[in-house]
Enzyme design. Structure first.
Site, PDB file in Angstrom:
ATOM      1  N   ASP A 380     -20.859 -12.361 -16.164  1.00 33.79           N
ATOM      2  CA  ASP A 380     -19.795 -11.524 -16.694  1.00 33.79           C
ATOM      3  C   ASP A 380     -19.913 -11.398 -18.209  1.00 33.79           C
ATOM      4  OD1 ASP A 380     -17.114 -10.306 -15.779  1.00 33.79           O
ATOM      5  OD2 ASP A 380     -16.513 -11.525 -17.511  1.00 33.79           O
ATOM      6  N   GLU A 409     -23.961  -8.307 -16.524  1.00 35.85           N
ATOM      7  CA  GLU A 409     -22.902  -7.302 -16.493  1.00 35.85           C
ATOM      8  C   GLU A 409     -22.508  -6.972 -17.920  1.00 35.85           C
ATOM      9  OE1 GLU A 409     -18.435  -6.105 -16.002  1.00 35.85           O
ATOM     10  OE2 GLU A 409     -19.225  -7.842 -17.034  1.00 35.85           O
TER      11      GLU A 409
END
Lengths: 661, 661
Positions: A380, A409
């Site tokens: 993330d 990401e």
């Protein structure tokens, strides 16, 4: 380089990223085609050898390079073992070969070559000094033979051209005149799933069968056949750790949570633990390990979310306050992007003096989950942590476990995204969600599929994510979802969807002009009618079956766009060197039938300039006979917004009954 | 790079040749525009500083770089001093600037910023620790002021934006978080003539006024006004050394010379001496030095030919047999390109164990002629000697004499030619003699005028040389010579002609299909009617005057081709940043009038999208009023095969009488 004795030059080795600062990427079984400019002064011939070895090997493999024109030389090797290989080039002025070419021309011009023969013998005798055993003996015999006046001159000229002697030449160059490329280049070898993967994201807490219940790993386990039936091989779960309560957000990102609101899974850390703990409502570590095992039985892997941030309730905050930035008032700095404040999230302070201890601890988080059986991590927001942190972490992890895959990401600026890929991320989210038109798709995916980008950046294409409900899906209806699925699944060897919102075609945004889902699962538990007959489930399964059956779709190499005379029609092919070809034509207008002519680049498709061939639509099963480069296509988005053609070349003549293989 | 504290990234610095292996080239007064990708993780601001210094300086100059979009940063400096400069980039995460932007946004959103003010004060106080004297004091005062609650908040916010504080920030970054680019890059600075030069080549031995006589330096001296009147500033003489007698070639390269045949000047070395001696029939060293001096008075320099090879009669052959390759029969290896033999020429054997001594001796040849006043060397066939030899030689010479210019006469494969330029040759012969059509000229000169080539390769354009009488000149007649002259003189900031054959339009080849001159001066003395009224002398003088008067023609930067609808019409412009523009239109068909429309790129020419402008043909003196991008041109090669337009933008309105400056 300063000795005039080393006369050869090596320039412009490819593949090469940032002057060798970063490795290129390949998966096991893929080739590395190494090229370099190699030349010298004057008329002399040069020899060039490509060298390569796996990090675990001490000996280099050597392969002669071939001249391919304009002083460019080429050789290739295939990587097999996971981990890191090195490759390099060495070259030298090849005196024996120069001499061979010269003496042949003189001989053909009927010039006296007796002194030249002695010259050649001398070169070979010198070479023999550097050779061993039988090689040395053969060189000496050859040297003696070519100056043996009892032998016929023509026979000696034939001897000079002997292939076996040329092989020896490449083995024993004079080390004083051999130039080695400064620093070997690197290739990082991943397993196949790094290149070809099909992802499904779901929130475990929405997996319960009964309404209003918090889903568990056991519930997810029951849904595994559903996910597998659609053809996915990676099941990615948002963070499964305890969720903080301080400043917890309510539904639709409401700053005030109510009692019973579950909070965001990315708000990691509570009284029950942090990044190495499991949210109790999901189940136990044993449940999780069982899920991993059951998924494996169905050919799927569980991908874990790694979000390196905490809530104020995370154990780290109490135990390692030095890993956070303290403000002048003694409070800990929460995340902010002024004027926005995220008071429920504390970022780590990597620049602190305790930065190294912090980095070490975070690496143990990855190591912990690896020890539980996880091999794929979806990271993330990696772009909000220092690049050197990731570079060190991924290098350390992969040194021992080169089968681990990291998906970055990072939805941010292009150079930042590329940097993360260069420094080690296996796959990357990318701008696909916002590339909708023909020109946008052509430009972006041409950039991604060509060196140097294609050598370090592996795109993973997501039409939607919990953070991104693109406008196209909000207004495109069922055809919009189908179009975006086909594009993702055929432009990208790796792609994923966030379900069930995708297959159930949830296009409702929290408000007009925003890409946020209404009633987003990020903040609440949702119920899904997975068996809704309108579901795209079957269509997705079909598309994924086509991917599995057609090797060209399993690699991002070999992508080529073809011209169309209608800007709503996007045409592209993926081909392999063996002739395999898939041609995709997509109507990117979800509202109207679009027709037009596709102008095929026949050379790319391994098709002859004229003659007919069959295109077999793997979506509809229909077959068409096409001829030459220009062919007509009409696509009604209400019925089928795309063709995925397998091209079947005509291999027999009309004398046979079955025209096509 | 492994500490997560250094969060900034620097990538892709330009200009940069082969990862910094070679310097870029500039002339004194030219700018170096340095760019780099600079970014960091997260939302923080970065600061980037370009650093540069002349090799002789110990201190670096520092100049802040400016963001120009997409994480690209730019700064520039102007080189003045000859020799070598270094440039580099350093960057860091700019905490004070990040904080400034954040607090402004919070203030505008009416958030409480009292803690933030303290944060800023702390950053400034830390910075003050690294600063000296008044700088430290100012930082501390500023820190105290922004947290001084007796002051108005708005006044403190204004203080935060103070420009002078931002300057201090760039001066005192925390060295622990500053990233320096690994290795500084280099720029080699030449004098102006390296960039802009106009060459005339002539054989001194053909300079005698009386027929049949061997010309002398004194005769050349008498011709200096003739050469100067045409506007040349470099007079290049083929080798002036004693010529060998062994295997001397006769007229038209006859293998058998007759008594009295002078031999080729490139057959260097006889009983009278070698590379440091002067051919007695040309005169004395004093005569030569006088020629240099007299040329200088007329604004011209003498360029010497350096041909590192010998005849069998060269003193080196007796005194340093170890510098040559001995064949197995005890003879010295003569030059050959099998099956061709050049028995009058011995190449040096650079790979010998005595290679270093040889290289040292050859360097003293250059040094010797430098000590006689020569500063320009045209190097014969540098591609037949080792690259490291030239790299070392040029570096050593330029270390002490950075005003020395080396022109590489390497007509060979592209990568070899580029390598010689990269390693140090100031200017290079190139493929201009064989680039005749619009497409050929466009492709080649576009390649040469763009980075990276334009950063290391300075083309010197020759329509003819003693070795090259291109077919175009053999059959193009007078217009052919005019066309090639205009192309050379306007496409190239440096160009040259081999005269008198050029201005007297000698197009006779030794045989059809060959580029060799009939009765070439390489092997015999020629008489020339320099005052022939048909001579192109006046035309050449005019073209060279135009070059002197128009700065855009004095640089290879700013070359841009414009579209034409007739492939016989070539249109291109050279522009400078200040708006100066020259537009050239050439009819490359020497036989017929060609007409067509030129489609100007108005932006490149600093012209507005519409409206009229004047084009002033500097060749004919004619002026035309043109309008917009599309304008008609017709060129009769029998009258004038080209326009060289000065573009004069309209600076006044119709209220004035004189429309154009």
């Amino acid at each position: 380089m300063s000795s005039p004795r080393v006369r050869v030059v090596i320039e412009n080795i490819t593949p090469c990223i940032d002057c060798g600062r970063f490795p290129i990427k390949r998966t096991s079984g893929e080739p590395v085609v190494v090229e370099a400019d190699v030349f010298t002064d004057g008329h002399d011939q040069v020899a060039a050898v490509m060298m390569y070895r796996h990090d675990s090997a001490t000996e280099w493999h050597r392969a002669p390079m071939k001249a391919v024109g304009n002083d460019r030389w080429r050789a290739e090797f295939t990587v097999q073992q996971l981990g890191s290989y090195q490759y390099s080039v060495c070259a030298w002025v090849d005196h024996l070969d120069s001499w061979r070419r010269g003496i042949r021309k003189k001989y053909e011009a009927r010039q006296d070559i007796h002194v030249d023969l002695k010259t050649g013998a001398l070169i070979a005798e010198n070479m023999a000094e550097r050779a061993h055993g039988t090689d040395a003996q053969r060189l000496r015999e050859w040297a003696a033979a070519i100056v043996d006046t009892r032998r016929d001159l023509e026979a000696r000229m034939a001897l000079i051209q002997t292939e076996s002697i040329r092989e020896l030449e490449l083995r024993y160059p004079d080390p004083d005149i051999v130039l080695h490329w400064d620093t070997p280049l690197e290739v990082e070898v991943d397993r196949e799933r790094a290149r070809f993967s099909t992802w499904y994201e779901m929130f475990p807490r929405s997996a319960a069968a009964a309404p209003g219940q918090h889903g568990t790993f056991a519930d997810v386990q029951k849904l595994l056949p559903y996910v597998a039936s659609m053809g996915f091989d990676v099941l990615y779960l948002p963070p499964i750790h305890p969720i903080g309560t301080t400043e917890r957000k309510g539904p639709n990102n409401n700053p005030q949570a109510s009692a019973g609101d579950p909070g965001s899974p990315w708000a990691i850390g509570g009284t029950e633990g942090g990044h190495k703990s499991i949210h109790p409502e999901l189940g136990t570590l044993e449940d999780f390990k069982q899920l991993i095992a059951k998924a494996g039985e169905l050919g799927m892997e569980i991908a874990m979310d790694i979000a390196f941030q905490t809530t104020p309730d995370h154990p780290y905050v109490r135990e390692h306050r030095e890993w956070f930035l303290e403000r002048p008032d003694g409070t800990i700095q929460y995340a902010e992007n002024p004027p926005k404040k995220y008071q429920d999230i504390y970022p780590f302070h990597f620049e602190s003096n305790a930065g190294e201890a912090l980095a070490t601890e975070l690496r143990t988080v990855i190591e912990y989950w690896i020890s539980q059986g996880i091999r794929i991590f979806r990271v993330d927001n990696p772009h909000t942590k220092p690049f050197p942190f990731w570079e060190g972490l991924i290098r350390e992890i992969r040194r021992l476990r080169p089968d681990v895959i990291f998906l970055a990401e990072a939805f941010t600026r292009p150079k930042v995204m590329y940097r993360l890929a260069k420094l080690g991320f296996t796959q990357s989210y990318n701008y696909f969600p916002w590339r909708n038109t023909k020109q946008e798709l052509l430009e972006y995916f041409t950039e991604l599929s060509r060196p140097p980008v294609s050598d370090f950046f592996r795109a993973n294409l997501w039409p939607n994510t919990p953070d991104i409900l693109p406008e196209y899906l909000q207004y495109g209806g069922r055809p919009g979802f189908m179009i975006r699925l086909v594009l993702a699944a055929t432009l990208g060897a790796s792609y994923g969807i966030y379900g069930p919102p995708f297959e159930l075609m949830d296009g409702r945004a929290v408000e007009a002009g925003k890409e946020e889902y209404l009633d987003s699962e990020k903040y609440q538990i949702r119920q899904w009618s997975r068996d809704n007959p309108a579901s795209l489930r079957e269509f997705i399964a079909l598309v994924n079956r086509i991917r599995r059956d057609n090797a060209p779709l399993q690699s991002d190499r070999g992508l080529k766009f073809h011209a169309t005379d209608n800007d709503n029609l996007v045409a592209y092919s993926k081909t392999r060197d063996n002739g395999d070809a898939v041609l995709v034509v997509v109507n990117v207008d979800p509202h109207h039938t679009q027709s037009g002519w596709v102008q095929l680049d026949l050379l790319t498709l391994h098709l002859p300039d004229s003659g007919t061939f069959q295109v077999h639509d793997l979506l509809s099963g229909a077959r068409f006979i096409w001829q030459g480069p220009r062919n007509f296509v009409s696509l009604d988005p209400g019925r089928a917004p795309a063709h995925i053609f397998r091209i079947r070349t005509r291999v027999r003549s009309e004398r046979d009954f079955d025209y096509f293989l």
